[in-house]
Design an enzyme around this catalytic site. Structure first.
Site, PDB file in Angstrom:
ATOM      1  N   HIS A 267      -2.267  29.909  12.602  1.00  0.00           N
ATOM      2  CA  HIS A 267      -0.952  29.315  12.840  1.00  0.00           C
ATOM      3  C   HIS A 267      -0.766  28.060  11.967  1.00  0.00           C
ATOM      4  CE1 HIS A 267       2.508  28.076  15.476  1.00  0.00           C
ATOM      5  NE2 HIS A 267       2.121  26.883  15.070  1.00  0.00           N
ATOM      6  N   GLU A 268      -1.719  27.154  12.073  1.00  0.00           N
ATOM      7  CA  GLU A 268      -1.599  25.924  11.282  1.00  0.00           C
ATOM      8  C   GLU A 268      -1.712  26.237   9.789  1.00  0.00           C
ATOM      9  OE1 GLU A 268      -0.497  23.458  12.891  1.00  0.00           O
ATOM     10  OE2 GLU A 268      -0.991  24.183  14.905  1.00  0.00           O
ATOM     11  N   HIS A 271       1.684  26.988   8.584  1.00  0.00           N
ATOM     12  CA  HIS A 271       2.421  25.734   8.345  1.00  0.00           C
ATOM     13  C   HIS A 271       1.975  25.098   7.030  1.00  0.00           C
ATOM     14  CE1 HIS A 271       4.698  25.231  12.016  1.00  0.00           C
ATOM     15  NE2 HIS A 271       3.638  25.262  12.806  1.00  0.00           N
ATOM     16  N   GLU A 297       8.177  26.967  11.900  1.00  0.00           N
ATOM     17  CA  GLU A 297       7.514  27.805  12.899  1.00  0.00           C
ATOM     18  C   GLU A 297       7.536  29.276  12.499  1.00  0.00           C
ATOM     19  OE1 GLU A 297       5.652  27.138  15.556  1.00  0.00           O
ATOM     20  OE2 GLU A 297       5.812  25.035  14.979  1.00  0.00           O
TER      21      GLU A 297
END
Lengths: 503, 503
Positions: A267-268, A271, A297
């Site tokens: 997830h990060e 980003h 997101e």
């Protein structure tokens, strides 16, 4: 130097001040000794206020006033289309900042830096009463902020606009209603299904060091440049950037939950790819900045869910994971593992939620935030409201505030209006990936081959490097040919889980 | 608010800006990904220049001008003695800073941030030619700095005054000559001694993790507050502080050199105790700042050498060290270990040098720095000059520039004038400890009992918390009743090594 160049140079200074603030936050969450917290809050407040001062001061206002009408934001005649776009977006930031007194910015920074530290302790000690006075102070500051900025359709819309420019709570309500109509029956059908996904496979004992190695390998394969980034551990995973050449992420690993750490890493990582893909030439200007929190997101959740919970990804990685954890996975066929990681089950903690029920966590927060901001719901009533809504949305009641209202960091940094962007990210990312698959017809094969950078490259070109040349809705319309609805996302969810749970 | 309070508040802002700069340096040396270096240099330059702007700007000059004659530094009538001292010291900083154009401060910060990164690479690659153009640029900046600040007795004295206020190169020459007169024969006698100190004991294989644990235990015993500090690893050990509540150190451990890591840990621990012992009430003002670099070094070297190379310390710690490394030390009696750690032998690297030859490394640097600054010795001649002097001072010639002129970080951050303060620290710390032993008559017994904080507490009261209420020479005279000479230090060295080497 042209006026525009002069302006760009000044904005670079502002961005460097903001990057300094970001470094202080990074340090606070990773390595700062606890005793340093109070001095840190003071430093943060100082640099935040200097960044604000600089953004609204003469050295920006001077050149900006020659390029745009400072009252209305209308670009001056004679600018190219691109220049008009640029100065309009600069004005947007300037105008929002100029509405806030510097003293207010400083107070907000200092209060939220302290509050984040108190929140972490309160959550650990399961003591909402300890955090409540800080949250009350922050909420009062948010009311003042809305007064300064001016009320949009509702007070909450004013805050929302800071995270998702142009988005309204009416539009979010429409999208969420559209989603809910199909999501609630889907979750109910899944709950009634007799398929056992063997979620316990994920909860075996997974060595932390090996989890770390595996996550780092995936990050590298995704194209996260570790010459210009790094991963650390923190209580709450996050991505932070000081410049496109220094974009850092954190993760949190759990021995008895393999996917908690891996999902957060990926997830990060999503980003971070966005931040690393911004054009450094435009650093400090809107063209070198991400479009919105929702688009951000969309990038993290695209990798976390659409890619890393899908079959092609695991065709490549599952044998590698098995080799790393033979004691847990050697005898587990890939199909069984795939079911395990895609277990849908209502749970208390948002960040641990599956991709279906996750959105219910967000809807709950959206409702509660509107009550706090629009209806001035007293902070002390939050725990019981939270628990009641959890019961009505997800059918389970938190056993503690730590697992309820205290679970998220966002309110402690004043991030009211942030939560909805998570669900927007889910809605954005499905049509974005559909478009990518049209352009890269063998994308699934490439991913099954471990060639993740093919997707990174496509996203860089079509999303990351765009900067704020487009709004979120413009980007989605340009990529998909139609405005945003919840349909693509719900089609995706229904198709995936109908198969998985044999509905 | 009184004018003095107003001034204190402004100086706190300056200190917070400087603390931010310090955090960026800390990050650069510990965790920053390499690609972030160029953006970091720009950020550093920005905040350094803001700190400078603030220190010399209206908000300091205004109140300061009511308390002191801005031209001469003479305090206004009607101030108490303490207030006079305070404003005179504030003026000292103000006056020095005000002489420098802001553009110069910014250029120096950016150049040295870049140069430190290039230096690290150059040293690693043993390539002086790569570093030389950066060093040339820094030297030219130092010439400009001296022009701005005004030449004292010699140009080098201007720089020296920034590290050791009131100290002159004439005085250092006198002290160093006094030292040399006894040190050179002492080192020669040691070289001729037939005593074998079994230095190889230290060079056995020492597990890094256990070294780390041992060092941390010593730090805690010394009274280093880990709630307000932390230790990390870096290529070059250092201490850095953002506030007395956040003082961090780094160390560098080597598998085959037990004392390299431990000495550096204790050395930086000594620095850190000084910073943690400053009065937070006076944060940002001279009364909350260390006296000088030399006094700072006296604190680090007191712990590193006078305590941690002495017998009482090892009476307590040696059994613990043996328990940690039985494979290396079980059969080594304490007396043999004591000899091994006190081996005196000319070597190439300053930071690895013993406490006797160390000072020759400093004298060499002092000579060379004066040549660069006063006589404008071209940078390209530095490697050969360095090697020649090493041969004449220490009888050995570096096998590479990495082990010669490139070994130290200091010039890359423009720290000409810094080196002599290391040797001054050696001279200061012996009489300071003698005085402490007069006040705490059983200090050796306490140390042999592991009660190191007894000494920490004494130093806090008599040195740390003093701040700049006294100059270095005032402090030494107050504590010892006489001005600084090299005699106490040389008496100490001769006594210790006459016994050790049976001279």
């Amino acid at each position: 130097m042209s006026i525009l160049e002069q302006l760009k140079k000044e904005l670079r200074v502002v961005a460097n001040l903001q990057g300094t603030v970001a470094l202080m936050h990074w340090d606070q969450e990773t390595y700062m000794p606890p005793g340093g917290g109070s001095a840190r809050a003071e430093q943060l407040a100082l640099i935040e206020s200097l960044a604000h001062e600089r953004l609204v001061g003469d050295s920006v206002r001077g050149p900006l006033s020659e390029l745009v009408d400072l009252e209305t934001g209308t670009p001056a005649a004679g600018l190219s289309d691109e220049e008009q776009r640029l100065v309009a977006e600069i004005w947007r930031d300037y105008h929002r900042a100029a509405a806030l007194p510097n003293e207010f910015v400083r107070e907000m920074a200092q209060t939220t830096s302290e509050a984040q530290q108190v929140w972490a302790e309160s959550r650990q000690q399961n003591d909402f009463g300890k955090f409540a006075p800080y949250l009350e102070k922050i909420v009062r500051l948010k009311y003042r902020e809305i007064d300064y900025l001016g009320k949009k359709e509702t007070p909450y819309d004013t805050l929302l606009d800071g995270f998702e420019p142009g988005m309204t709570s009416a539009e979010i309500t429409r999208l969420f209603d559209e989603m809910k109509e199909r999501l609630v029956p889907l979750v109910q059908k899944i709950a009634a299904s007799e398929v056992d996904t063997h979620a316990e496979i994920i909860q075996r004992d997974y060595d932390l060091e090996k989890q770390w190695q595996f996550g780092m390998a995936v990050l590298e394969d995704m194209g996260y440049d570790l010459q210009c980034g790094r991963q650390d551990e923190s209580a709450h995973p996050f991505t932070i950037n000081f410049h496109p050449t220094d974009v850092r992420i954190t993760t949190r690993l759990e021995r008895n939950n393999l996917m908690a750490g891996l999902s957060s890493t990926i997830h990060e990582g999503g980003h971070a790819l966005y931040e690393q893909g911004l054009d450094p030439e435009w650093f400090g200007t809107p063209f070198g900045q991400p479009i919105s929190y929702g688009i951000h997101e969309s990038q993290s959740r695209l990798w976390e869910n659409l890619i890393a919970l899908d079959k092609p990804f695991w065709q490549y990685y599952y044998p590698r994971l098995q080799a790393l954890f033979p004691e847990n996975l050697e005898l587990v066929p890939i199909e069984v593992f795939y079911h395990a990681i895609n277990t849908v089950k209502p749970s208390l903690i948002r960040v641990d939620a599956d991709e279906a029920t996750y959105n219910l966590h967000i809807m709950l927060r959206f409702e509660i935030e509107k009550m706090v901001i629009n209806d001035r719901l007293p902070v002390r009533e939050l725990p019981s409201i939270w628990n009641d809504r959890m019961e009505s949305y997800l059918g389970i009641r938190p056993d503690s505030d730590a697992n309820g209202v205290l679970q998220d960091v966002h309110w402690s940094f004043g991030g009211f209006g942030y939560f909805p962007t998570y669900a927007l990210g889910n809605l954005y990312n499905v049509p974005i990936l559909e478009r990518a698959k049209k352009d890269i017809t063998d994308l699934d094969d490439q991913i099954a081959d471990g060639k993740l950078t093919v997707l990174r490259d496509w996203l860089r070109e079509h999303v990351h490097a765009v900067g704020r040349r487009k709004t979120a809705s413009e980007l989605i319309e340009d990529l998909t040919g139609q405005p945003l609805t919840a349909r693509p996302f719900m089609d995706y969810l229904e198709a995936k889980y109908t198969e998985l749970y044999a509905l």
